[in-house]
Write a protein that holds these residues in place. Structure first.
Motif, PDB file in Angstrom:
ATOM      1  N   GLY A   1     -14.110  -1.421   2.160  1.00  0.00           N
ATOM      2  CA  GLY A   1     -13.414  -0.877   1.000  1.00  0.00           C
ATOM      3  C   GLY A   1     -11.919  -1.062   1.089  1.00  0.00           C
ATOM      4  N   GLU A   2     -11.314  -1.253  -0.078  1.00  0.00           N
ATOM      5  CA  GLU A   2      -9.863  -1.468  -0.135  1.00  0.00           C
ATOM      6  C   GLU A   2      -9.113  -0.158   0.070  1.00  0.00           C
ATOM      7  OE1 GLU A   2      -6.590  -3.528  -3.163  1.00  0.00           O
ATOM      8  OE2 GLU A   2      -8.757  -3.672  -3.547  1.00  0.00           O
ATOM      9  N   VAL A   3      -8.008  -0.245   0.785  1.00  0.00           N
ATOM     10  CA  VAL A   3      -7.160   0.927   1.022  1.00  0.00           C
ATOM     11  C   VAL A   3      -6.212   1.111  -0.151  1.00  0.00           C
ATOM     12  CG1 VAL A   3      -5.350   1.895   2.494  1.00  0.00           C
ATOM     13  CG2 VAL A   3      -7.324   0.744   3.529  1.00  0.00           C
ATOM     14  N   ALA A   4      -6.112   2.350  -0.633  1.00  0.00           N
ATOM     15  CA  ALA A   4      -5.246   2.645  -1.778  1.00  0.00           C
ATOM     16  C   ALA A   4      -3.908   3.216  -1.352  1.00  0.00           C
ATOM     17  CB  ALA A   4      -5.938   3.624  -2.722  1.00  0.00           C
ATOM     18  N   ALA A   5      -3.914   4.065  -0.339  1.00  0.00           N
ATOM     19  CA  ALA A   5      -2.674   4.757   0.034  1.00  0.00           C
ATOM     20  C   ALA A   5      -2.841   5.429   1.382  1.00  0.00           C
ATOM     21  CB  ALA A   5      -2.313   5.799  -1.023  1.00  0.00           C
ATOM     22  N   LEU A   6      -1.726   5.902   1.900  1.00  0.00           N
ATOM     23  CA  LEU A   6      -1.743   6.740   3.092  1.00  0.00           C
ATOM     24  C   LEU A   6      -1.543   8.189   2.672  1.00  0.00           C
ATOM     25  CD1 LEU A   6       0.468   4.644   5.545  1.00  0.00           C
ATOM     26  CD2 LEU A   6      -1.968   4.443   5.064  1.00  0.00           C
ATOM     27  N   ARG A   7      -2.217   9.083   3.361  1.00  0.00           N
ATOM     28  CA  ARG A   7      -2.055  10.495   3.061  1.00  0.00           C
ATOM     29  C   ARG A   7      -1.064  11.094   4.048  1.00  0.00           C
ATOM     30  NH1 ARG A   7      -7.170  14.465   3.399  1.00  0.00           N
ATOM     31  NH2 ARG A   7      -6.790  14.120   5.640  1.00  0.00           N
ATOM     32  N   VAL A   8      -0.066  11.776   3.504  1.00  0.00           N
ATOM     33  CA  VAL A   8       0.983  12.392   4.318  1.00  0.00           C
ATOM     34  C   VAL A   8       1.047  13.872   3.983  1.00  0.00           C
ATOM     35  CG1 VAL A   8       3.439  12.413   4.882  1.00  0.00           C
ATOM     36  CG2 VAL A   8       2.285  10.235   4.403  1.00  0.00           C
TER      37      VAL A   8
ATOM     38  N   VAL B   1       0.868  -1.185   0.000  1.00  0.00           N
ATOM     39  CA  VAL B   1       0.000   0.000   0.000  1.00  0.00           C
ATOM     40  C   VAL B   1       0.898   1.226   0.000  1.00  0.00           C
ATOM     41  CG1 VAL B   1      -1.681   1.337   1.328  1.00  0.00           C
ATOM     42  CG2 VAL B   1      -1.880  -1.156   1.197  1.00  0.00           C
ATOM     43  N   ALA B   2       0.650   2.127  -0.908  1.00  0.00           N
ATOM     44  CA  ALA B   2       1.492   3.319  -1.049  1.00  0.00           C
ATOM     45  C   ALA B   2       1.606   4.067   0.270  1.00  0.00           C
ATOM     46  CB  ALA B   2       0.909   4.239  -2.127  1.00  0.00           C
ATOM     47  N   GLY B   3       2.848   4.331   0.674  1.00  0.00           N
ATOM     48  CA  GLY B   3       3.109   5.096   1.884  1.00  0.00           C
ATOM     49  C   GLY B   3       3.447   4.263   3.092  1.00  0.00           C
ATOM     50  N   VAL B   4       3.098   2.981   3.067  1.00  0.00           N
ATOM     51  CA  VAL B   4       3.333   2.141   4.240  1.00  0.00           C
ATOM     52  C   VAL B   4       4.829   1.970   4.503  1.00  0.00           C
ATOM     53  CG1 VAL B   4       3.163  -0.225   5.119  1.00  0.00           C
ATOM     54  CG2 VAL B   4       1.141   0.924   4.209  1.00  0.00           C
ATOM     55  N   ALA B   5       5.579   1.579   3.493  1.00  0.00           N
ATOM     56  CA  ALA B   5       7.014   1.349   3.687  1.00  0.00           C
ATOM     57  C   ALA B   5       7.735   2.633   4.079  1.00  0.00           C
ATOM     58  CB  ALA B   5       7.630   0.774   2.416  1.00  0.00           C
ATOM     59  N   GLU B   6       7.329   3.760   3.490  1.00  0.00           N
ATOM     60  CA  GLU B   6       7.999   5.042   3.756  1.00  0.00           C
ATOM     61  C   GLU B   6       7.782   5.513   5.195  1.00  0.00           C
ATOM     62  OE1 GLU B   6       7.303   4.583  -0.561  1.00  0.00           O
ATOM     63  OE2 GLU B   6       6.100   4.338   1.255  1.00  0.00           O
ATOM     64  N   ARG B   7       6.646   5.136   5.799  1.00  0.00           N
ATOM     65  CA  ARG B   7       6.325   5.605   7.149  1.00  0.00           C
ATOM     66  C   ARG B   7       6.582   4.530   8.212  1.00  0.00           C
ATOM     67  NH1 ARG B   7       6.416  10.746   6.870  1.00  0.00           N
ATOM     68  NH2 ARG B   7       5.521  10.717   8.966  1.00  0.00           N
TER      69      ARG B   7
END
Length: 333
Positions: free
Chosen positions: A195-202, A118-124
């Motif tokens: 609903g499926e998660v698309a990304a994290l908002r930062v 999921v976009a943002g997970v690895a970065e955070r």
């Protein structure tokens, strides 16, 4: 790096350094081979480590290295890429082509957290994307917490984190909950978001929300995920030690290398400690496991020292008996 050591320790984290210190204090020659890839590097601090609370992970390891060197232990930076049993010991090869020999091996290579795609997970990860409530829960207390469901552990995680905040939401994502699970969440006032998660908002280098495929955004300050905990076991596999899968409700959540309570594996002369054999171990538990393994290895070497010391006498006795009976005898008679 010398040609021979009593023990080569592969992995310079809490488990490996702790085991190495025990051995060095017992006047064993010890080499720690450290690839410099600690699992907890993204985290700001170590918690639940008595008298070292909130110490940065890198600082804790630096202190451990100084202690080991002070007792005569050695450390080399690099990856151990091969190990083979040879003449009652082991030959260990490094990525740069160097090799060394050891009478015993302690492998403390840890595990890899395989994160949800999921976009943002690895970065955070390790900052405001978290896993363990004991490691990070106090710091995230009273925040708006979201649990990203990727396996059956999501309900358990949500209930654990509910102890730390009144505002916990579970994102169903790709997981289906049964009636009992939904009842447990409802009883604790934990809302379930479909609903499926698309990304994290930062925003401004801080997590502010979870973005669904639908485009809806749910405001959150921290997100909890359940990685797949995969043992770093390539070196052990080369020695014939295969990791085993760990399952919860039929879902594989990770792998580990089996060992006894002191870290001894099925291969004589090889011990393991820390997350490579126990995915639940926090830093202080890994350090304790390293200590136990180091002490067990020293005991094994003591027995081997006695055996080696007696060999010349055994050979001499064999020779004398052979002279008396007029021919060769079986060694040890």
């Amino acid at each position: 790096m010398n040609e021979n050591y009593d023990v080569v320790v592969v992995g310079g984290g809490a488990a490996g350094l702790s085991g190495a210190v025990v051995l060095a204090r017992s006047r064993r020659s010890v080499l720690v081979v450290d690839a410099g890839e600690p699992r907890n590097a993204p985290a700001g601090h170590v918690h639940n480590y008595l008298a070292r609370e909130s110490t940065p992970p890198a600082e804790l390891l630096a202190i451990g290295r100084e202690e080991l060197i002070g007792y005569g232990g050695e450390i080399v930076a690099g990856a151990a890429t091969s190990a083979a049993a040879v003449d009652g010991g082991f030959v260990v090869g490094l990525a740069d082509g160097r090799t060394t020999k050891a009478r015993r091996l302690l492998v403390a290579t840890g595990l890899v957290d395989e994160l949800p795609d999921v976009a943002g997970v690895a970065e955070r990860w390790g900052r405001d994307v978290l896993h363990c409530p004991f490691c990070h829960g106090w710091e995230a207390r009273d925040q708006a917490i979201g649990v990203l469901a990727t396996n059956p552990m999501a309900v358990h995680q949500a209930l654990m984190w509910r102890q730390l905040s009144n505002d916990v939401v579970v994102f169903r994502h790709t997981v289906t909950f049964d009636g009992e699970q939904l009842a447990q969440l409802s009883a604790r006032g934990i809302r379930v978001v479909d609903g499926e998660v698309a990304a994290l908002r930062v925003e401004d280098d801080a997590l502010t929300g979870v973005v669904l495929r639908s485009g809806d955004v749910v405001a959150r300050e921290a997100v909890v995920v359940a990685p797949r905990f995969t043992a770093r076991a390539d070196l052990l596999v080369s020695l014939g030690l295969e990791p085993v899968a760990l399952e919860v409700d039929g879902h594989v959540i990770g792998s580990s290398v089996p060992a006894d309570a002191n870290g001894a594996t099925a291969v004589p002369g090889v011990w393991v400690a820390g997350n490579v054999t126990d995915m639940k171990s926090q830093v202080i538990v890994s350090a304790a496991a390293g200590l136990m393994a180091g002490a067990a290895i020293n005991g094994d070497l003591v027995a081997d020292d006695v055996r080696r010391a007696r060999e010349p006498f055994a050979h001499e006795l064999e020779r004398q008996v052979a002279e008396l009976v007029g021919g060769p005898t079986k060694h040890g008679v």
